[in-house]
Motif scaffolding. Sequence first.
Motif, short mmCIF file in Angstrom:
data_model
loop_
_atom_site.label_atom_id
_atom_site.label_comp_id
_atom_site.label_asym_id
_atom_site.label_seq_id
_atom_site.Cartn_x
_atom_site.Cartn_y
_atom_site.Cartn_z
N GLU A 41 -0.47 9.90 -7.20
CA GLU A 41 -0.47 11.21 -7.88
C GLU A 41 0.25 11.22 -9.09
O GLU A 41 -0.14 11.81 -10.26
N ARG A 42 1.20 10.63 -9.39
CA ARG A 42 2.12 10.42 -10.47
C ARG A 42 1.68 9.53 -11.62
O ARG A 42 1.68 9.92 -12.60
N LEU A 43 0.72 8.66 -11.23
CA LEU A 43 0.11 7.68 -12.07
C LEU A 43 -1.22 8.25 -12.28
O LEU A 43 -2.12 7.65 -12.98
N PRO A 94 0.70 -0.94 0.04
CA PRO A 94 -0.18 0.20 -0.02
C PRO A 94 0.94 1.24 -0.02
O PRO A 94 0.68 2.41 -0.55
N VAL A 95 1.78 1.37 0.72
CA VAL A 95 2.63 2.43 0.85
C VAL A 95 3.54 2.72 -0.72
O VAL A 95 3.40 4.09 -0.92
N GLU A 96 3.57 1.62 -1.55
CA GLU A 96 4.06 1.93 -2.81
C GLU A 96 3.00 2.68 -3.71
O GLU A 96 3.12 3.37 -4.52
N VAL A 97 1.89 2.24 -3.44
CA VAL A 97 0.53 2.85 -4.27
C VAL A 97 0.60 4.37 -3.95
O VAL A 97 0.20 5.02 -4.81
N ALA A 98 0.56 4.57 -2.60
CA ALA A 98 0.22 5.67 -1.80
C ALA A 98 1.07 6.81 -2.56
O ALA A 98 0.94 7.84 -3.04
N GLY A 99 2.62 6.22 -2.76
CA GLY A 99 3.61 6.96 -3.00
C GLY A 99 3.56 7.20 -4.71
O GLY A 99 4.04 8.12 -5.23
N ALA A 100 2.85 6.58 -5.47
CA ALA A 100 3.07 6.77 -6.69
C ALA A 100 1.60 7.15 -7.57
O ALA A 100 1.48 7.65 -8.55
N TYR A 120 -8.79 6.13 -10.64
CA TYR A 120 -7.98 6.90 -9.74
C TYR A 120 -8.83 7.22 -8.41
O TYR A 120 -8.36 7.48 -7.38
N GLY A 121 -10.36 7.66 -8.85
CA GLY A 121 -11.14 8.05 -7.56
C GLY A 121 -11.38 6.77 -6.57
O GLY A 121 -11.05 6.83 -5.28
N PHE A 122 -11.24 5.58 -6.81
CA PHE A 122 -11.11 4.32 -6.23
C PHE A 122 -9.97 4.24 -5.22
O PHE A 122 -10.00 4.19 -3.98
#
Length: 91
Positions: free
Chosen positions: A63-65, A55-61, A73-75
Amino acid sequence: MAKRDLRPYFLWDEDVSIGELLQILTGPDSPRRDQLLGKMLREARDIDVWHFVRPVEVAGALERLRRRLGRRYGFWSFLIDGWRRHGLLRT
């Protein structure tokens, strides 16, 4: 054929095995990593994503993605923001 040699269902248009995907996703940030991570977040079931990234990797990426995710993106934003509000994710 080993599971790592199979193509992930959510990358039906890519010639990438599960093993190759794991190698790319655990590697350094790169345009190819962002491309595959974005496709995975857009196409895969959310519970399947966690087999490949944390999850931390998804959170970090996220906005970039954003432009790669379309309606998904909304989900992902809702999920990550909720985890942050409840103290389950610190980023």
